[in-house]
Design an enzyme around this catalytic site. Structure first.
Site, PDB file in Angstrom:
ATOM      1  CB  CYS A  74       9.158   8.925   3.999  1.00 20.70           C
ATOM      2  SG  CYS A  74      10.798   8.702   3.280  1.00 20.70           S
ATOM      3  CD  GLU A 124      14.596   2.272   5.479  1.00 23.74           C
ATOM      4  OE1 GLU A 124      14.335   3.280   6.161  1.00 23.74           O
ATOM      5  OE2 GLU A 124      15.726   1.793   5.377  1.00 23.74           O
ATOM      6  CD  GLU A 166       3.756   9.357   6.403  1.00 28.26           C
ATOM      7  OE1 GLU A 166       3.137   8.283   6.342  1.00 28.26           O
ATOM      8  OE2 GLU A 166       4.945   9.478   6.055  1.00 28.26           O
TER       9      GLU A 166
HETATM   10  P1  NDP Z   1       1.662   1.340   1.679  1.00 31.40           P
HETATM   11  O1  NDP Z   1       2.149   0.806   2.972  1.00 31.40           O
HETATM   12  O2  NDP Z   1       0.211   1.436   1.465  1.00 31.40           O
HETATM   13  O3  NDP Z   1       2.229   0.481   0.471  1.00 31.40           O
HETATM   14  C1  NDP Z   1       3.599   0.249   0.273  1.00 31.40           C
HETATM   15  C2  NDP Z   1       3.766  -1.024  -0.535  1.00 31.40           C
HETATM   16  O4  NDP Z   1       3.288  -2.124   0.239  1.00 31.40           O
HETATM   17  C3  NDP Z   1       2.948  -1.034  -1.817  1.00 31.40           C
HETATM   18  O5  NDP Z   1       3.665  -1.743  -2.814  1.00 31.40           O
HETATM   19  C4  NDP Z   1       1.714  -1.777  -1.401  1.00 31.40           C
HETATM   20  O6  NDP Z   1       1.033  -2.349  -2.490  1.00 31.40           O
HETATM   21  C5  NDP Z   1       2.314  -2.837  -0.489  1.00 31.40           C
HETATM   22  N1  NDP Z   1       1.372  -3.452   0.433  1.00 31.40           N
HETATM   23  C6  NDP Z   1       0.190  -2.963   0.900  1.00 31.40           C
HETATM   24  N2  NDP Z   1      -0.402  -3.874   1.715  1.00 31.40           N
HETATM   25  C7  NDP Z   1       0.423  -4.964   1.763  1.00 31.40           C
HETATM   26  C8  NDP Z   1       0.365  -6.220   2.424  1.00 31.40           C
HETATM   27  N3  NDP Z   1      -0.656  -6.570   3.198  1.00 31.40           N
HETATM   28  N4  NDP Z   1       1.381  -7.091   2.240  1.00 31.40           N
HETATM   29  C9  NDP Z   1       2.435  -6.764   1.459  1.00 31.40           C
HETATM   30  N5  NDP Z   1       2.536  -5.596   0.791  1.00 31.40           N
HETATM   31  C10 NDP Z   1       1.548  -4.688   0.952  1.00 31.40           C
HETATM   32  O7  NDP Z   1       2.390   2.743   1.485  1.00 31.40           O
HETATM   33  P2  NDP Z   1       2.154   3.762   0.303  1.00 31.40           P
HETATM   34  O8  NDP Z   1       2.378   3.087  -1.003  1.00 31.40           O
HETATM   35  O9  NDP Z   1       0.873   4.457   0.565  1.00 31.40           O
HETATM   36  O10 NDP Z   1       3.401   4.737   0.501  1.00 31.40           O
HETATM   37  C11 NDP Z   1       3.386   5.810   1.352  1.00 31.40           C
HETATM   38  C12 NDP Z   1       4.012   5.456   2.670  1.00 31.40           C
HETATM   39  O11 NDP Z   1       5.368   5.061   2.461  1.00 31.40           O
HETATM   40  C13 NDP Z   1       4.087   6.656   3.591  1.00 31.40           C
HETATM   41  O12 NDP Z   1       3.731   6.259   4.896  1.00 31.40           O
HETATM   42  C14 NDP Z   1       5.547   7.051   3.532  1.00 31.40           C
HETATM   43  O13 NDP Z   1       6.000   7.736   4.642  1.00 31.40           O
HETATM   44  C15 NDP Z   1       6.206   5.728   3.398  1.00 31.40           C
HETATM   45  N6  NDP Z   1       7.554   5.917   2.872  1.00 31.40           N
HETATM   46  C16 NDP Z   1       8.614   5.688   3.701  1.00 31.40           C
HETATM   47  C17 NDP Z   1       9.905   5.912   3.254  1.00 31.40           C
HETATM   48  C18 NDP Z   1      11.071   5.623   4.117  1.00 31.40           C
HETATM   49  O14 NDP Z   1      12.145   5.387   3.562  1.00 31.40           O
HETATM   50  N7  NDP Z   1      10.973   5.635   5.432  1.00 31.40           N
HETATM   51  C19 NDP Z   1      10.153   6.418   1.908  1.00 31.40           C
HETATM   52  C20 NDP Z   1       8.976   6.598   1.131  1.00 31.40           C
HETATM   53  C21 NDP Z   1       7.715   6.354   1.605  1.00 31.40           C
HETATM   54  P3  NDP Z   1      -0.131  -1.556  -3.320  1.00 31.40           P
HETATM   55  O15 NDP Z   1      -0.056  -0.119  -2.945  1.00 31.40           O
HETATM   56  O16 NDP Z   1       0.253  -1.803  -4.714  1.00 31.40           O
HETATM   57  O17 NDP Z   1      -1.412  -2.177  -2.929  1.00 31.40           O
END
Ligand code: NDP
Length: 490
Positions: free
Chosen positions: A290, A256, A394
């Protein structure tokens, strides 16, 4: 209850593995976005902690998956009760950790987190599998669905407990055990929920939460051989890495991801309703949803009137201390994110666009205590070309671009002219047009004359770079179970 270390002014969180709080040797700092002050120390978990959590989840799987849906449902409902009983504690913690207003957490995040458990506690009781007769061959075929095993769940920082529970609830309702990793920036409410799991009746190891960064803890989970399924919500860039890392194991993936959601406003729209809803869809939760609108296409005949009323309404959308009920928006998640979002406004100016309100135009007055926080006013920009980064990327903050259009076909093509396809809104009183346009938009969800109306029974997710797969009542059931066809010759 954890032997939580509550220091004078910050919390120290621990991982929750096998039904116990387990201290971690290393920690990361997490800040209160509304003051910039240290709020808590989050475990900096790595492969060792993830491995322990996966082992606990694997050990718990045979018993948990053997329980009846009704038994599991009871546990989920009890957890919902416990969250609701502590609603205000969760509200305050979510607001302090994420920067959102307490009002938003009270109306949206925490009630929905409890409801996620209630919803899947109920829906898991009502699924049927398929059966097909082949009488001419003396055969009866039917399907069964089995939980997959240990589910790896990774969630972002914008709706912390809401999105985490949206994954945990269906995963455990269908008989899986889980290892979840919330965003390192917003871990507190997940940790608070762990304090309730035993009382709710979750056997040790059914829900394990490992805190830490994506590149360490997240990566260890994604590349763990004993985790056959990953449900991820986050950015498209991270999804790419997760897809690559999980490919050698052929894991089941649900992604997502981000959006660049258009609002299309035809001249016959109900202007009052459309403006107030588009303000909400653009700026709610600081624009950090999002599903937020970030491109507003307005039919040219009403464009000047719409723009001036929209800007006026954006100025009424108040930003300030998250605890103040008069405010609509609190702080953005981090200093880095604030700078990134402001960078788009600076870019707009270099491209000759017009910034009508908000960043760089209006003065943001904050209480002294919040002066070190990461705040930004709702910002409305016009005069941006469709190819600009402002219309393509975005932004994930309180910034929206408004632009005129002339023809229905033109606006559909422009709305579809981005790599994302998560959601869209269409505003018109013409029922035929509403259906026609919704049908042609490349988006997983289209709201007409409304925004954010969600029936959890229906599929949620995006197309194109906004994701792969859908979650929701039946879709989550399908994702979190494996289907098997059994043919019986009689
Ligand atoms: P990120 O992709 O940066 O992070 C999301 C999660 O993934 C965090 O827990 C992060 O950890 C983890 N993560 C980061 N790198 C890795 C990796 N290499 N392997 C495994 N896990 C990893 O997104 P954001 O937290 O910045 O969230 C914002 C984004 O989420 C926006 O693009 C938004 O649109 C999207 N979003 C989508 C939704 C949907 O339902 N379509 C709903 C809500 C948000 P950590 O940050 O702790 O390092």
């Amino acid at each position: 209850m954890s032997k939580e270390a509550k220091h004078t002014n910050y919390l120290v969180l621990e991982n929750y593995i096998g039904g116990k709080f387990v201290p971690c040797g290393k920690h990361l700092d997490s800040f209160d976005p509304s003051t910039g002050e240290l709020y808590c120390k989050v475990p900096d978990s790595g492969p060792e902690e993830v491995d322990a959590a996966v082992k606990a989840a694997k050990d718990a799987f045979p018993d948990w998956s053997a329980k009846s849906p009704a038994e599991r449902s009871q546990v989920l409902n009890k957890l919902a009760d416990l969250i609701e009983a502590r609603l205000e504690e969760f509200v305050q913690a979510e607001s302090k950790d994420q920067g959102k207003t307490a009002t938003f957490a009270r109306n949206v995040d925490i009630p929905r987190s409890a409801y996620n458990f209630r919803f899947f506690a109920s829906s898991v009781l009502h699924h049927l599998t398929e059966c097909s007769q082949m009488d001419h061959m003396g055969c009866l075929n039917y399907t069964i669905r089995c939980p997959v095993g240990v589910a790896g769940l990774i969630s972002p920082w914008n709706l912390p407990l809401y999105l985490l529970t949206w994954k945990i609830a269906p995963a455990v309702a269908t008989g899986n055990t889980v290892v979840a990793k919330p965003s390192e920036m917003t871990s507190v409410t997940a940790w608070m929920m762990c304090q309730l799991l035993e009382e709710a009746g979750f056997p040790p190891g059914v829900v394990n939460i490992v805190f830490g960064t994506g590149p360490r803890a997240g990566d260890a989970l994604v590349s763990h051989p004993d985790v056959p399924l990953i449900s991820f919500t986050g950015s498209t860039a991270t999804a790419r890495v997760i897809t690559e890392r999980s490919a050698p194991f052929c894991k089941k993936l649900s992604l997502e991801l981000g959006g660049k959601n258009p609002a299309i406003i035809f001249a016959d729209a109900d202007m009052e309703q459309c403006i107030s809803t588009t303000i909400q869809s653009s700026f709610s939760n600081q624009g950090e949803i999002c599903l937020c609108t970030s491109r507003v296409f307005v039919e040219r005949s009403i464009y000047p009137v719409f723009l001036s009323r929209f800007v006026e309404a954006a100025r009424q959308w108040k930003t300030g201390a998250p605890s103040d009920p008069a405010n609509n928006n609190g702080a953005l998640i981090s200093k880095e994110h604030l700078e990134k979002v402001k960078g788009y406004v600076a870019l707009a100016l270099t491209e000759g666009a017009q910034v009508h309100c908000g960043e760089g135009v209006d003065k943001l007055t904050l209480p002294q205590r919040n002066e070190g926080g990461y705040f930004m006013l709702p910002t409305v920009i016009s005069g941006v070309t469709d190819s600009s980064a402002l219309m393509q990327e975005e932004i994930f903050g309180p910034v929206t671009c408004v632009t005129p259009f002339d023809k229905e076909e033109e606006v559909i093509s422009r709305a579809n002219g981005v790599r994302y396809g998560l959601s869209a809104t269409v505003w018109s009183r013409d029922v035929g047009r509403v259906h026609r346009v919704a049908r042609k938009l490349q988006a997983g969800l289209v709201w007409t004359n409304c925004w954010l109306v969600r029936d959890l029974n229906l599929p949620f997710g995006g197309m194109k770079s906004s994701g792969i797969g859908r979650e929701g009542g039946k879709d989550s059931y399908h994702f979190f179970t494996e289907v098997k066809v059994i043919a019986v010759k009689h």
